[in-house]
Design a protein around this motif. Structure first.
Motif, PDB file in Angstrom:
ATOM      1  N   GLY A 139       0.810  -1.210   0.000  1.00 34.11           N
ATOM      2  CA  GLY A 139       0.000   0.000   0.000  1.00 34.11           C
ATOM      3  C   GLY A 139       0.843   1.260   0.000  1.00 34.11           C
ATOM      4  N   PHE A 140       0.153   2.378   0.099  1.00 29.53           N
ATOM      5  CA  PHE A 140       0.805   3.688   0.118  1.00 29.53           C
ATOM      6  C   PHE A 140       0.263   4.461   1.312  1.00 29.53           C
ATOM      7  N   TRP A 173       5.565   4.276  -0.761  1.00 28.25           N
ATOM      8  CA  TRP A 173       5.017   2.960  -1.042  1.00 28.25           C
ATOM      9  C   TRP A 173       5.670   1.986  -0.071  1.00 28.25           C
ATOM     10  N   ASP A 174       4.913   0.975   0.348  1.00 27.89           N
ATOM     11  CA  ASP A 174       5.462   0.023   1.309  1.00 27.89           C
ATOM     12  C   ASP A 174       6.807  -0.525   0.845  1.00 27.89           C
ATOM     13  N   PHE A 175       7.769  -0.570   1.778  1.00 31.71           N
ATOM     14  CA  PHE A 175       9.036  -1.241   1.525  1.00 31.71           C
ATOM     15  C   PHE A 175       8.764  -2.719   1.715  1.00 31.71           C
ATOM     16  N   VAL A 176       8.298  -3.372   0.649  1.00 31.72           N
ATOM     17  CA  VAL A 176       7.785  -4.732   0.758  1.00 31.72           C
ATOM     18  C   VAL A 176       8.901  -5.715   1.127  1.00 31.72           C
ATOM     19  N   LYS A 177       8.501  -6.785   1.793  1.00 34.22           N
ATOM     20  CA  LYS A 177       9.441  -7.816   2.211  1.00 34.22           C
ATOM     21  C   LYS A 177       8.773  -9.188   2.145  1.00 34.22           C
ATOM     22  N   PHE A 178       9.594 -10.223   1.979  1.00 35.37           N
ATOM     23  CA  PHE A 178       9.100 -11.577   2.187  1.00 35.37           C
ATOM     24  C   PHE A 178       8.724 -11.692   3.658  1.00 35.37           C
ATOM     25  N   ALA A 180      -5.458  -6.826   1.996  1.00 38.45           N
ATOM     26  CA  ALA A 180      -5.087  -5.824   1.000  1.00 38.45           C
ATOM     27  C   ALA A 180      -5.926  -4.564   1.159  1.00 38.45           C
ATOM     28  N   ASP A 181      -5.376  -3.475   0.728  1.00 34.07           N
ATOM     29  CA  ASP A 181      -6.055  -2.178   0.759  1.00 34.07           C
ATOM     30  C   ASP A 181      -7.332  -2.268  -0.077  1.00 34.07           C
TER      31      ASP A 181
END
Length: 334
Positions: free
Chosen positions: A68-69, A74-79, A219-220
């Protein structure tokens, strides 16, 4: 003293003994023909680590669907640790650092345990042209071999397997501090692998589909790309006034993270189709439209950073529409 994690008998390392920076071939998720060949250091690291262990990293890309934002980045996505545990039998947990962290890394290797460790990219040769020898900035690596006598370390970072040695070895492991100086302990994780679960694969009992559904559930429900687009438009003047150095930092946390996340979502959608989720692959094209749109907008914002007038309103609107289409198609297929 040399410790090669892939050849360590104690604990049984999941890595092959043939790992060599000179011959290692990166996963297809890092191929040069992609819109975004890299995402962020943590995601890229795990793509290659899972690949080296003989596992397909694609099922664990489900985090892309819950990104999301927050109005700033924006999200610093990770496993996600819970996903890695369920899909591959991999347990990731923070380590308590109570002595020079290089000693912990060597001990972990001796026990056949992988480690992630935050390192100063100033000492990482693979960042030549950006941070190496120029800028002190943190990033995450996984060491695979440490030779304290030869002062050499092989490590996974970003999209590949690399080697550092000599003064870089001392700097990366904080062995060359001036008298009286104390190194701030870095963030270190130990990685334990259940070899049986790893070999069984993520499809057992539909664990891969369960992980995707869990990310969709959180999820958003709005449209994060639409919100990002509004912020990008608002920031045109700021980027133009602040210049190129500011732009690079700004774009990494906004357009690059959004675009690379969307491209990973496309890969996940195609994986789901191969798993028998009929209709999921239809989401790949709109997700890739978001990825290419983010790259295009980034180029225009780079012109803004050089003082030019730009209008990105149509492009970010198209990105938002494509994201919504991709998400709707995945939800419908599942």
């Amino acid at each position: 003293m040399t410790v090669n994690l892939s050849a360590t008998p104690v604990g049984g390392s999941p890595l092959p003994a043939t790992l060599d920076p000179a011959t290692y071939r990166s996963h297809a998720l890092h191929s040069s023909d992609r819109t975004w060949s890299e995402t962020n250091c943590y995601v890229d690291l795990w793509i290659e680590l899972l690949h080296a262990m003989g596992a397909d990293p694609t099922p664990a890309l489900a985090f892309a669907l819950s990104a999301g934002f927050d109005g700033r980045q924006w999200d610093f996505v990770k496993f996600q640790p819970e996903d890695l545990r369920l899909l591959y039998g991999i347990d990731v947990a923070e380590m308590n650092i109570w002595k020079p962290f290089g000693e912990h890394l060597v001990e972990n290797m001796h026990d056949g345990v992988l480690s992630t460790v935050e390192i100063d990219a100033f000492y990482l040769p693979d960042t030549d042209g950006t941070s190496y020898g120029r800028e002190h900035t943190k990033t995450t690596i996984v060491p695979t071999t440490i030779d304290t006598d030869a002062r050499r370390l092989d490590y996974f970072h970003n999209a590949g397997l690399f080697r550092l040695e000599g003064d870089d070895f001392d700097g990366a492991l904080a062995r060359s501090l001036p008298p009286g100086a104390v190194a701030l302990p870095p963030y270190v994780e130990r990685i334990l692998v259940d070899r049986d679960a790893l070999a069984a694969g993520p499809e057992v009992d539909d664990h891969d589909l369960d992980v995707v559904r869990s990310h969709l559930a959180r999820a958003d429900r709005g449209n994060p790309v639409e919100r990002l687009g509004r912020r990008v438009i608002e920031d045109v003047a700021l980027v133009r006034e602040s210049g190129p150095d500011f732009f690079h930092l700004w774009s990494f946390g906004t357009l690059r993270q959004c675009g690379s996340t969307a491209e990973l979502a496309a890969d996940l959608a195609e994986y789901l189709e191969r798993r028998g989720v009929v209709g999921a692959a239809a989401a790949a094209e709109p997700f890739r439209a978001v990825a290419s749109g983010a790259k295009s907008v980034q180029f225009r914002m780079a012109r803004a950073a050089r003082g030019r007038e730009v209008d990105v309103s149509e492009s970010v609107a198209a990105m938002a529409t494509a994201w919504q289409t991709g998400m709707d198609k995945v939800r419908s297929a599942l």
